[in-house]
Design a protein around this motif. Sequence first.
Motif, PDB file in Angstrom:
ATOM      1  N   UNK A 141      -9.810  32.114   6.130  1.00 40.29           N
ATOM      2  CA  UNK A 141     -10.136  33.536   6.301  1.00 40.29           C
ATOM      3  C   UNK A 141     -11.501  33.870   5.692  1.00 40.29           C
ATOM      4  N   UNK A 142     -11.833  33.282   4.552  1.00 46.51           N
ATOM      5  CA  UNK A 142     -13.156  33.502   3.970  1.00 46.51           C
ATOM      6  C   UNK A 142     -14.238  32.986   4.904  1.00 46.51           C
ATOM      7  N   UNK A 143     -14.019  31.813   5.480  1.00 48.57           N
ATOM      8  CA  UNK A 143     -14.978  31.258   6.438  1.00 48.57           C
ATOM      9  C   UNK A 143     -15.103  32.167   7.652  1.00 48.57           C
ATOM     10  N   UNK A 144     -13.981  32.630   8.173  1.00 49.57           N
ATOM     11  CA  UNK A 144     -13.986  33.519   9.331  1.00 49.57           C
ATOM     12  C   UNK A 144     -14.727  34.824   9.026  1.00 49.57           C
ATOM     13  N   UNK A 145     -14.438  35.434   7.880  1.00 51.77           N
ATOM     14  CA  UNK A 145     -15.133  36.670   7.510  1.00 51.77           C
ATOM     15  C   UNK A 145     -16.625  36.441   7.339  1.00 51.77           C
ATOM     16  N   UNK A 146     -16.999  35.336   6.724  1.00 51.81           N
ATOM     17  CA  UNK A 146     -18.412  35.030   6.535  1.00 51.81           C
ATOM     18  C   UNK A 146     -19.126  34.914   7.880  1.00 51.81           C
ATOM     19  N   UNK A 147     -18.505  34.217   8.826  1.00 47.14           N
ATOM     20  CA  UNK A 147     -19.099  34.064  10.164  1.00 47.14           C
ATOM     21  C   UNK A 147     -19.153  35.408  10.885  1.00 47.14           C
ATOM     22  N   UNK A 148     -18.068  36.186  10.804  1.00 47.49           N
ATOM     23  CA  UNK A 148     -18.056  37.503  11.449  1.00 47.49           C
ATOM     24  C   UNK A 148     -19.116  38.432  10.857  1.00 47.49           C
ATOM     25  N   UNK A 149     -19.273  38.390   9.538  1.00 43.24           N
ATOM     26  CA  UNK A 149     -20.304  39.216   8.904  1.00 43.24           C
ATOM     27  C   UNK A 149     -21.699  38.757   9.324  1.00 43.24           C
ATOM     28  N   UNK A 150     -21.883  37.460   9.475  1.00 41.74           N
ATOM     29  CA  UNK A 150     -23.198  36.954   9.875  1.00 41.74           C
ATOM     30  C   UNK A 150     -23.561  37.382  11.295  1.00 41.74           C
ATOM     31  N   UNK A 151     -22.565  37.445  12.191  1.00 45.03           N
ATOM     32  CA  UNK A 151     -22.879  37.864  13.556  1.00 45.03           C
ATOM     33  C   UNK A 151     -22.900  39.386  13.698  1.00 45.03           C
ATOM     34  N   UNK A 152     -22.464  40.113  12.663  1.00 48.38           N
ATOM     35  CA  UNK A 152     -22.642  41.552  12.637  1.00 48.38           C
ATOM     36  C   UNK A 152     -21.515  42.387  13.205  1.00 48.38           C
ATOM     37  N   UNK A 153     -20.290  41.892  13.248  1.00 49.87           N
ATOM     38  CA  UNK A 153     -19.201  42.702  13.798  1.00 49.87           C
ATOM     39  C   UNK A 153     -18.890  43.911  12.920  1.00 49.87           C
ATOM     40  N   UNK A 210     -21.789  49.326   5.186  1.00 51.36           N
ATOM     41  CA  UNK A 210     -22.808  48.846   4.259  1.00 51.36           C
ATOM     42  C   UNK A 210     -22.771  47.330   4.043  1.00 51.36           C
ATOM     43  N   UNK A 211     -21.874  46.636   4.687  1.00 52.39           N
ATOM     44  CA  UNK A 211     -21.834  45.179   4.581  1.00 52.39           C
ATOM     45  C   UNK A 211     -23.003  44.631   5.395  1.00 52.39           C
ATOM     46  N   UNK A 212     -23.861  43.818   4.798  1.00 51.87           N
ATOM     47  CA  UNK A 212     -25.029  43.308   5.524  1.00 51.87           C
ATOM     48  C   UNK A 212     -24.630  42.338   6.628  1.00 51.87           C
ATOM     49  N   UNK A 213     -25.576  42.065   7.515  1.00 56.01           N
ATOM     50  CA  UNK A 213     -25.310  41.106   8.589  1.00 56.01           C
ATOM     51  C   UNK A 213     -26.438  40.085   8.648  1.00 56.01           C
ATOM     52  N   UNK A 214     -26.207  39.043   9.436  1.00 59.57           N
ATOM     53  CA  UNK A 214     -27.199  37.985   9.578  1.00 59.57           C
ATOM     54  C   UNK A 214     -27.355  37.176   8.304  1.00 59.57           C
ATOM     55  N   UNK A 215     -28.557  36.710   8.070  1.00 58.62           N
ATOM     56  CA  UNK A 215     -28.842  35.881   6.894  1.00 58.62           C
ATOM     57  C   UNK A 215     -28.748  36.673   5.591  1.00 58.62           C
ATOM     58  N   UNK A 216     -28.797  38.005   5.667  1.00 62.68           N
ATOM     59  CA  UNK A 216     -28.695  38.842   4.467  1.00 62.68           C
ATOM     60  C   UNK A 216     -27.337  38.697   3.786  1.00 62.68           C
ATOM     61  N   UNK A 217     -26.327  38.241   4.554  1.00 61.07           N
ATOM     62  CA  UNK A 217     -24.999  38.037   3.978  1.00 61.07           C
ATOM     63  C   UNK A 217     -25.064  37.000   2.861  1.00 61.07           C
ATOM     64  N   UNK A 218     -25.876  35.976   3.052  1.00 57.17           N
ATOM     65  CA  UNK A 218     -25.985  34.895   2.055  1.00 57.17           C
ATOM     66  C   UNK A 218     -26.871  35.267   0.880  1.00 57.17           C
ATOM     67  N   UNK A 219     -27.489  36.438   0.921  1.00 58.43           N
ATOM     68  CA  UNK A 219     -28.401  36.836  -0.149  1.00 58.43           C
ATOM     69  C   UNK A 219     -28.004  38.145  -0.808  1.00 58.43           C
ATOM     70  N   UNK A 220     -26.867  38.707  -0.429  1.00 60.71           N
ATOM     71  CA  UNK A 220     -26.464  39.988  -0.997  1.00 60.71           C
ATOM     72  C   UNK A 220     -25.193  39.819  -1.820  1.00 60.71           C
ATOM     73  N   UNK A 221     -25.069  40.695  -2.799  1.00 56.70           N
ATOM     74  CA  UNK A 221     -23.886  40.687  -3.642  1.00 56.70           C
ATOM     75  C   UNK A 221     -22.961  41.783  -3.166  1.00 56.70           C
ATOM     76  N   UNK A 222     -21.705  41.605  -2.971  1.00 54.72           N
ATOM     77  CA  UNK A 222     -20.825  40.525  -3.368  1.00 54.72           C
ATOM     78  C   UNK A 222     -20.604  39.453  -2.297  1.00 54.72           C
ATOM     79  N   UNK A 223     -21.248  39.573  -1.148  1.00 48.13           N
ATOM     80  CA  UNK A 223     -21.039  38.564  -0.099  1.00 48.13           C
ATOM     81  C   UNK A 223     -21.484  37.175  -0.543  1.00 48.13           C
ATOM     82  N   UNK A 224     -22.420  37.105  -1.443  1.00 54.13           N
ATOM     83  CA  UNK A 224     -22.857  35.823  -1.989  1.00 54.13           C
ATOM     84  C   UNK A 224     -21.691  35.099  -2.670  1.00 54.13           C
ATOM     85  N   UNK A 225     -20.766  35.881  -3.220  1.00 59.94           N
ATOM     86  CA  UNK A 225     -19.583  35.290  -3.843  1.00 59.94           C
ATOM     87  C   UNK A 225     -18.728  34.525  -2.835  1.00 59.94           C
ATOM     88  N   UNK A 226     -18.804  34.911  -1.554  1.00 64.98           N
ATOM     89  CA  UNK A 226     -17.995  34.233  -0.537  1.00 64.98           C
ATOM     90  C   UNK A 226     -18.351  32.754  -0.437  1.00 64.98           C
TER      91      UNK A 226
END
Length: 153
Positions: free
Chosen positions: A64-76, A10-26
């Motif tokens: 690690x936060x930066x790495x997770x943010x990038x990984x979530x954005x590419x959709x792993x 259920x973790x979003x991917x792409x640009x949705x990571x920057x607009x969803x909670x709690x990923x926005x907290x990252x």
Amino acid sequence: MSAPADQISPIPSGAKVCASFPELLMLVEFVFGGLVWILVASARVSFPGDQGWVMFVSVFCFVITTLLLVLYMIGVQNSSSAWTVVDVFYHFIAAVFYLSIAVLEAGDTRFILISGDQKNYKINIAATVFAFAATLLYTMHAIWSIVRWKSSS
């Protein structure tokens, strides 16, 4: 009851990571962690062991936060539902680590006040405030990640 192996995370991917909670907290964790790192690096401290731990935690969590943010954005995370567990584990550990450095910074700041070094005192006050703020953010993220993990299983 366990989640099916083919269930999508259920973790979003792409640009949705920057607009969803709690990923926005990252994004805010990234900023506050960077500020702690910069402030502690710029201040002279009386306890180098404490500064070493504070620097390790702030740089480690920043990377690690930066790495997770990038990984979530590419959709792993879409390849396995185990990423929700990774998210919970990382944010819980980061919250505990940040709490430890916030307490250390607060204690060290007290000794800097006693020594009368106003410049380093102000820098350490700011680092302490941002460390406690980062602790709160990582704790909120961990709690929301646990809720998401439990609701997906």
